[in-house]
Design an enzyme around this catalytic site. Structure first.
Site, short mmCIF file in Angstrom:
data_model
loop_
_atom_site.label_atom_id
_atom_site.label_comp_id
_atom_site.label_asym_id
_atom_site.label_seq_id
_atom_site.Cartn_x
_atom_site.Cartn_y
_atom_site.Cartn_z
N HIS A 88 0.82 -1.20 0.00
CA HIS A 88 0.00 0.00 0.00
C HIS A 88 0.86 1.25 0.00
O HIS A 88 0.37 2.35 0.28
CB HIS A 88 -0.92 0.02 1.22
N HIS A 108 -4.66 8.42 4.70
CA HIS A 108 -5.68 8.75 5.69
C HIS A 108 -6.53 9.93 5.25
O HIS A 108 -7.77 9.90 5.41
CB HIS A 108 -5.03 9.05 7.05
N ILE A 126 -7.16 10.94 2.19
CA ILE A 126 -8.01 10.51 1.07
C ILE A 126 -9.20 9.71 1.59
O ILE A 126 -10.35 9.93 1.19
CB ILE A 126 -7.19 9.66 0.08
N GLY A 127 -8.94 8.78 2.50
CA GLY A 127 -10.02 7.96 3.03
C GLY A 127 -11.02 8.77 3.84
O GLY A 127 -12.24 8.55 3.74
N THR A 160 -9.70 0.87 7.91
CA THR A 160 -9.91 0.89 9.35
C THR A 160 -10.70 2.12 9.78
O THR A 160 -11.67 2.02 10.54
CB THR A 160 -8.56 0.88 10.08
N SER A 161 -10.30 3.29 9.29
CA SER A 161 -10.99 4.51 9.73
C SER A 161 -12.44 4.49 9.29
O SER A 161 -13.32 4.99 10.01
CB SER A 161 -10.28 5.76 9.19
N ASP A 174 -0.44 10.83 15.72
CA ASP A 174 -1.17 9.85 14.94
C ASP A 174 -2.19 10.55 14.05
O ASP A 174 -2.90 11.47 14.51
CB ASP A 174 -1.88 8.86 15.86
#
Length: 581
Positions: free
Chosen positions: A217, A401, A403-404, A444-445, A556
């Protein structure tokens, strides 16, 4: 870089649509992915594989006789949602249960696990299995934490070939476990990949250097070394894999192995062949008998310039399964029976109805307007900070992150507007938004934010006007659900490091009698401090874990985005009060 696309947010959907149109003899599209065009034979276990887009021919290209019965495909580098997986599995089900298979990434584990639970509710027996072949992502004594890369293929194939033999679900699962235990992979890269619409790669490699032990990824490698010759690259990969043999393989001499030399996107076939000539020589020198080697692009990462080597140490049973015929759009072996004419099985009924919402009181519908304003604010905040979130995530993760989160918030807002326009109350608006976030963002998010909104919406309901205490209870429910689902606790350097203190502070302020706006303000300050404090932590969960030291000094990304969102939501509360305190 990716040059041909329309709307980057639609890239995965459009790619899947084009793939299905180009391979109608093998697959037919269903919600969430594709299944075999001819369906699953009655009484045969269905093997459903899946993961994010950007890895073709994994995962849709592996659907066909001798391999997968279906593939659930998520957004770019993001796991498919539980709804997508469930849809594909229901369409592929042949009456003997479903084995859900995927690489060992937190988002995939969450979504495939949720899908298995929902399939059980449908009366369909389902099991899950995560491939863990990448030796660079965890030590041997923590092999269960390893991620799945190109070793997906031999493990998927072994399980699918066992299913073709008519074995029951428990036996197919045991075959997958055995194949995984005997599969090892190791990779290197010379440049990162660039996602559709992005103007820079997820990671870079210095000139004349290579990244060692990368993930598919775009996760940075675990180290860097000077750029090798082809023979030196072969020696590095073969040497790494021969140092770690399966427990039941005493020495390489006299062993048989399936060998995959996999190109990750930009390394051309001729280059792979130059490397493979040395790989074959080194394995022969070690006494290894190579069985049906594969050289080519099998699990890619967009345009990443890199290569990985996979060895599956065969016994008589695994060799039989590895040699078994297969006929898919991207992978063919042997001479399967002639392809049957495509059929059009009855479509699987969807389990949602976007045109109906539960009855709601006037007070709850008024509160729904506040929820909509909050979702607008958090969507704008994520859009503003998406690039920053990506840069933070790229320090030790894969850089997606932002983008998601953008995909998730956009989908959540769209679903919330629909529900609000239909007269939904606050609870239903939040539930619809959460389901849409999980479905479109994946990863996950996506799973965790879907859980947050759904938990809060379930607590608020559609009857009462929410006050500070009700909202605090909903946030506490969300905190508990996220920890239960994701397995993280405070100190693991995840969004939990912000969510727990935020929920606690909100509960304390509400219990003290503060109105919601003031209680939220106090909790938002706590969230911001907690997010900043994650810079001093080492990650113990997720894709950042193998690169823990790299993240020291950087907060994070998930914790930071949550803190930004708590501040954004506070900004709309004075103008759109939920309670009347």
């Amino acid at each position: 870089m990716t040059r041909l696309f329309n709307d980057p947010a639609a890239f995965a959907d459009e790619a899947l649509e084009g793939f299905a149109a180009a391979h109608r003899g093998w697959v037919r599209p269903v919600t969430g992915g594709v299944v075999r065009a001819v369906g699953t034979p009655s009484g045969q276990v269905a093997v459903v594989v899946g993961g994010g887009s950007g890895h073709y021919p994994a995962f849709s290209g592996l659907v066909g006789r001798g391999l997968a019965h279906g593939a659930a495909v998520g957004n770019v580098f993001a796991s498919p949602s539980a709804r997508q997986i469930r849809s594909v599995a229901r369409s592929a089900h042949g009456g003997a249960g479903v084995l859900l298979m995927y690489g060992n990434y937190a988002g995939d584990v969450l979504h495939f696990g949720q899908a298995a639970e929902r399939l059980a509710g449908d009366g369909i027996e389902a099991r899950t299995f995560a491939v863990t072949d990448d030796i660079s992502s965890a030590a041997p004594h923590e092999s269960a934490k390893r991620r799945g890369i190109a070793g997906d293929l031999p493990v998927f194939k072994a399980a699918a070939a066992a299913a073709e033999e008519g074995l029951p679900l428990a036996e197919v699962l045991r075959v997958a476990e055995h194949a995984n235990a005997r599969t090892r992979s190791f990779g290197i890269a010379f440049s990162g990949c660039t996602l559709p619409g992005a103007d820079h790669p997820l990671f870079t490699v210095p000139e004349a250097r290579m990244a060692v032990g990368l993930g598919i990824h775009g996760e940075p490698g675990i180290g860097e070394e000077p750029l090798p010759t082809a023979d030196e690259a072969a020696r590095l990969m073969v040497g790494a894999l021969l140092k770690e043999l399966p427990e039941d393989v005493a020495a390489p001499a006299g062993q048989r192995a399936a060998v995959i030399l996999n190109g990750l996107g930009s390394v051309k076939y001729e280059e792979l062949f130059v490397v493979y000539r040395k790989v074959a020589e080194l394995l022969a020198d070690a006494g290894v008998d190579i069985v049906d080697p594969e050289v080519g692009e099998l699990v890619t990462s967009f345009d990443m310039a890199g290569v990985s080597l996979t060895l599956t140490w065969l016994d008589d049973r695994l060799e039989q399964l590895w040699r078994a015929p297969a006929d898919t759009p991207a992978y063919r072996k042997g001479a399967p029976a002639a392809q049957e004419p495509a059929t059009e099985p009855a479509p699987v009924a969807e389990d949602t109805d976007d045109t109906r919402v539960p009855a709601a009181t006037e007070q709850s519908r008024a509160a729904a307007a506040t929820v909509l304003a909050a979702l607008n604010a958090l969507t704008d905040t994520v859009d503003t900070h998406a690039d920053e979130l990506g840069r933070i995530d790229a320090v030790a993760g894969d850089g997606d992150h932002g983008i998601g989160m953008r995909r998730g918030t956009t989908a959540a807002l769209r679903a919330a507007v629909r529900a609000h326009d239909l007269g939904a109350g606050a609870g239903t608006v939040l539930v619809h938004a959460g389901d849409a976030w999980a479905d479109r963002a994946g990863g996950t998010s996506g799973a965790l934010w879907g859980t947050i909104l759904r938990s809060l919406g379930t607590r608020l309901g559609d009857q009462d006007a929410p006050d500070a205490e009700a909202v605090a209870r909903g946030v506490s429910d969300a905190s508990d659900a996220v920890r239960r689902l994701g397995g993280a606790e405070v100190g693991d350097k995840t969004m939990v490091d912000v969510l727990v203190p935020f929920a606690d502070a909100l509960t304390e302020a509400a219990a003290a009698g503060d109105p919601l706006t003031e209680a939220w303000q106090r909790a938002a300050v706590t969230a911001e401090k907690a997010a900043a404090a994650t810079a001093g932590l080492l990650p113990r969960k997720g894709r950042a874990r193998p690169h823990a030291e790299k993240s020291l000094g950087t907060p994070d990304a998930g914790a930071h985005s949550l803190a930004l969102i708590t501040r954004a939501v506070h900004g709309v509360l004075p103008d759109h009060p939920l309670d009347q305190h």
